[in-house]
Enzyme design. Structure first.
Site, PDB file in Angstrom:
ATOM      1  N   HIS A 149       0.875  -1.172   0.000  1.00 32.92           N
ATOM      2  CA  HIS A 149       0.000   0.000   0.000  1.00 32.92           C
ATOM      3  C   HIS A 149       0.918   1.230   0.000  1.00 32.92           C
ATOM      4  O   HIS A 149       2.004   1.188   0.580  1.00 32.92           O
ATOM      5  CB  HIS A 149      -0.826  -0.048   1.297  1.00 32.92           C
ATOM      6  CG  HIS A 149      -1.905   0.977   1.393  1.00 32.92           C
ATOM      7  ND1 HIS A 149      -1.660   2.298   1.698  1.00 32.92           N
ATOM      8  CD2 HIS A 149      -3.251   0.876   1.258  1.00 32.92           C
ATOM      9  CE1 HIS A 149      -2.805   2.952   1.747  1.00 32.92           C
ATOM     10  NE2 HIS A 149      -3.789   2.116   1.474  1.00 32.92           N
ATOM     11  N   ASP A 226       3.147  -3.698   8.151  1.00 26.27           N
ATOM     12  CA  ASP A 226       1.872  -3.019   7.944  1.00 26.27           C
ATOM     13  C   ASP A 226       0.774  -4.048   8.237  1.00 26.27           C
ATOM     14  O   ASP A 226       0.502  -4.928   7.426  1.00 26.27           O
ATOM     15  CB  ASP A 226       1.797  -2.516   6.494  1.00 26.27           C
ATOM     16  CG  ASP A 226       0.447  -1.902   6.169  1.00 26.27           C
ATOM     17  OD1 ASP A 226      -0.464  -1.957   7.026  1.00 26.27           O
ATOM     18  OD2 ASP A 226       0.286  -1.385   5.048  1.00 26.27           O
ATOM     19  N   GLN A 229      -4.478  -4.802   7.490  1.00 24.04           N
ATOM     20  CA  GLN A 229      -5.507  -5.737   7.016  1.00 24.04           C
ATOM     21  C   GLN A 229      -5.414  -7.087   7.718  1.00 24.04           C
ATOM     22  O   GLN A 229      -6.120  -8.020   7.340  1.00 24.04           O
ATOM     23  CB  GLN A 229      -5.396  -5.941   5.492  1.00 24.04           C
ATOM     24  CG  GLN A 229      -5.599  -4.684   4.663  1.00 24.04           C
ATOM     25  CD  GLN A 229      -7.031  -4.157   4.684  1.00 24.04           C
ATOM     26  OE1 GLN A 229      -7.949  -4.761   5.261  1.00 24.04           O
ATOM     27  NE2 GLN A 229      -7.231  -3.009   4.066  1.00 24.04           N
ATOM     28  N   LYS A 252     -10.704   0.138  10.632  1.00 21.96           N
ATOM     29  CA  LYS A 252     -10.882  -1.102   9.857  1.00 21.96           C
ATOM     30  C   LYS A 252     -11.222  -2.279  10.773  1.00 21.96           C
ATOM     31  O   LYS A 252     -11.409  -3.395  10.312  1.00 21.96           O
ATOM     32  CB  LYS A 252      -9.618  -1.413   9.052  1.00 21.96           C
ATOM     33  CG  LYS A 252      -9.313  -0.385   7.964  1.00 21.96           C
ATOM     34  CD  LYS A 252      -8.119  -0.794   7.163  1.00 21.96           C
ATOM     35  CE  LYS A 252      -7.490   0.349   6.403  1.00 21.96           C
ATOM     36  NZ  LYS A 252      -8.225   0.733   5.204  1.00 21.96           N
ATOM     37  N   CYS A 392      -4.793   2.350  -3.588  1.00 20.67           N
ATOM     38  CA  CYS A 392      -3.518   2.876  -3.059  1.00 20.67           C
ATOM     39  C   CYS A 392      -2.385   1.872  -3.249  1.00 20.67           C
ATOM     40  O   CYS A 392      -1.502   1.764  -2.387  1.00 20.67           O
ATOM     41  CB  CYS A 392      -3.631   3.272  -1.591  1.00 20.67           C
ATOM     42  SG  CYS A 392      -4.838   4.552  -1.296  1.00 20.67           S
TER      43      CYS A 392
HETATM   44  N1  PMP Z   1      -2.000  -0.380   4.617  1.00 26.55           N
HETATM   45  C1  PMP Z   1      -2.960  -1.142   4.101  1.00 26.55           C
HETATM   46  C2  PMP Z   1      -2.622  -2.550   3.672  1.00 26.55           C
HETATM   47  C3  PMP Z   1      -4.248  -0.641   3.950  1.00 26.55           C
HETATM   48  O1  PMP Z   1      -5.203  -1.403   3.416  1.00 26.55           O
HETATM   49  C4  PMP Z   1      -4.514   0.677   4.358  1.00 26.55           C
HETATM   50  C5  PMP Z   1      -5.904   1.277   4.206  1.00 26.55           C
HETATM   51  N2  PMP Z   1      -6.443   1.146   2.934  1.00 26.55           N
HETATM   52  C6  PMP Z   1      -3.482   1.429   4.899  1.00 26.55           C
HETATM   53  C7  PMP Z   1      -2.238   0.871   5.023  1.00 26.55           C
HETATM   54  C8  PMP Z   1      -3.685   2.825   5.357  1.00 26.55           C
HETATM   55  O2  PMP Z   1      -4.614   2.868   6.379  1.00 26.55           O
HETATM   56  P1  PMP Z   1      -5.164   4.256   6.899  1.00 26.55           P
HETATM   57  O3  PMP Z   1      -5.765   4.928   5.698  1.00 26.55           O
HETATM   58  O4  PMP Z   1      -6.175   3.892   7.916  1.00 26.55           O
HETATM   59  O5  PMP Z   1      -4.008   5.003   7.429  1.00 26.55           O
END
Ligand code: PMP
Length: 439
Positions: A149, A226, A229, A252, A392
């Site tokens: 991401h 990270d 998920q 999430k 993203c």
């Molecule tokens: N890493 C991953 C794998 C994600 O799916 C996301 C959210 N789409 C993020 C980071 C970023 O999370 P946040 O927007 O809550 O900071």
């Protein structure tokens, strides 16, 4: 258990259990009463909150709202106790040995930035005791994967640019996956940082974290996970996994937005300088300099998001009451249904592993001959709420030879009917756009 259906603690969740859980979410309770209820398959973007979480936030704001760690009033003491109690609860939930290993951040993005920016500060001569361990020299390497991401990519690009370190990546394979062997090949004796996702938000691939940490440690690299998920969907124990840092978001995992978590091994957090500074995080300030508190307060300057922390604590309690093993097992059934339905539909390309034991909580597809935004529009018309776009993860989509995809993601409240509506709507989109493929 407050506001919690009396679920058997060991048995698998049944359809009746799921219906009861859904009834405890105001969003689903209202939705499910409508003539044309929506199918919510976008928890990977943000999850809905049970009443128990919303009530905890509201109750705190109505009865105990105060700025924490400031002043001497009883109200401050009560708010501080809730704030620090939540830290201890979250620490237990993710296998941190002490609450001090949990830092509140805005979200996972912010938490990952705290690490990358902090290492940048250490390299700019703004370190704290022990910050030498974060020294990066030109020629040193920061390793990521092509599947990251952007939140776990761009902070490392910038750290590399600041320090002269080289940003390297493990390339994604044809299906978007990468393996332990790929990591073994990419790690070198110059790798100083290895940052990777626990579960991909595009392919759903689960990384073998403990083995990767072992490899990284042998190469002398710090690990940054990270876990955005993974923490909402499967049991996660950062202590057992051995990672140095990990990041995730409240919104999430059935919790509030505006709150994220940075986990760190104690010695790593202690040696990391703050990258955001200001009130509350210090012990002594003169006109020339400041001394910082130990972790975690060092990383929490300014007035804190206390009601969000309280809400996150309620979300953790809610998930614990169901049991993360049961959450994972239930979601696994849904993922199997999703993947089987995609596999039996010609003209759909599943991104990521077909083997569902390697996949958590989501499935993204590319529909041959139809742009993801057209698919998204069609699905939206059918009341199927998913995410379309690059999620993203532009580099991963580029590696897959596409610009965007359509992603369905589940949580414990998702029903089989919602999954089936997604699959039916995909087939409907194929017909509507003349892209139907006969078997
Ligand atoms: N890493 C991953 C794998 C994600 O799916 C996301 C959210 N789409 C993020 C980071 C970023 O999370 P946040 O927007 O809550 O900071």
């Amino acid at each position: 258990m407050e506001n919690m259906p009396a679920l058997a603690q060991t048995a698998a969740l049944t359809g009746a259990d799921i219906a009861e859980l859904r009834a405890g979410f105001p969003y689903f309770a209202a939705n499910d009463q409508r003539d044309e209820p929506a199918a919510y398959l976008d928890s990977a973007a943000t999850s809905q909150r049970p009443a128990r979480v919303l009530d905890a936030e509201r109750r705190f704001l109505e009865t105990a709202n105060a700025a924490v760690h400031r002043g001497t009033s009883g109200a401050v003491g009560e708010a501080t106790a809730a704030f620090e109690g939540a830290r201890a609860a979250v620490a237990r939930f993710v296998g941190a040995a002490t609450p001090e290993q949990i830092v509140w951040a805005e979200n996972a993005t912010d938490a990952l930035n705290l690490v990358a920016l902090g290492i940048g500060e250490a390299n700019a001569g703004l370190g704290v005791a022990g910050s030498e361990r974060y020294r990066l020299e030109p020629g040193d390497e920061i390793l990521v994967t092509e599947a990251e991401h952007h939140a776990n990519l761009i902070p490392w690009q910038r750290l590399a640019a600041k320090t002269g370190a080289a940003l390297k990546y493990i390339p994604a394979r044809e299906d978007g996956t990468w393996t332990l062997d790929d990591a073994r090949e990419a790690l070198t004796d110059r790798t100083r940082i290895f940052a990777f996702g626990h579960v991909s938000n595009v392919t759903g691939l689960v990384a073998p974290v403990a083995e990767l940490v072992e490899l990284a440690r042998a190469a002398g690299a710090i690990t940054v996970l990270d876990a955005c998920q993974s923490v909402p969907h499967i049991p996660v124990d950062f202590g057992a996994l051995g990672v140095d840092f990990a990041a995730f978001s409240g919104h999430k995992m059935l919790g509030p937005n505006g709150i994220g978590v940075l986990y760190g091994r104690a010695e790593m957090l202690d040696a990391l300088p703050p990258s955001r500074t200001g009130g509350s995080a210090i012990t002594k300030v003169t006109m020339e300099s400041a001394l910082f508190m130990p972790a975690p307060q060092r990383f929490e300057p300014g007035t804190q998001p206390v009601s969000q922390v309280v809400g996150l604590c309620a979300a953790v309690a809610y998930l614990e009451d169901i049991g993360m093993e049961r959450v994972a097992a239930r979601e696994h059934e849904l993922v199997e249904r999703l993947v089987a339905g995609i596999a039996e539909t010609p003209g759909l390309r599943l991104l990521g592993p077909a083997d569902t034991t390697q996949r958590v909580a989501l499935a993204a597809v590319s529909v041959d001959g139809v742009h993801a935004h057209d698919v998204g529009q069609y699905l939206d018309d059918q009341g199927v709420l998913v995410r379309v776009g690059h999620h993203c993860a532009q580099p991963l989509h580029r590696a897959l030879g596409i610009t965007s995809s359509t992603r369905a993601s589940v949580h414990v409240t998702t029903t089989e009917d919602e999954v089936d509506r997604f699959l039916d709507a995909l087939r409907g989109a194929q017909r509507y756009f003349g892209a139907e493929v006969s078997a």
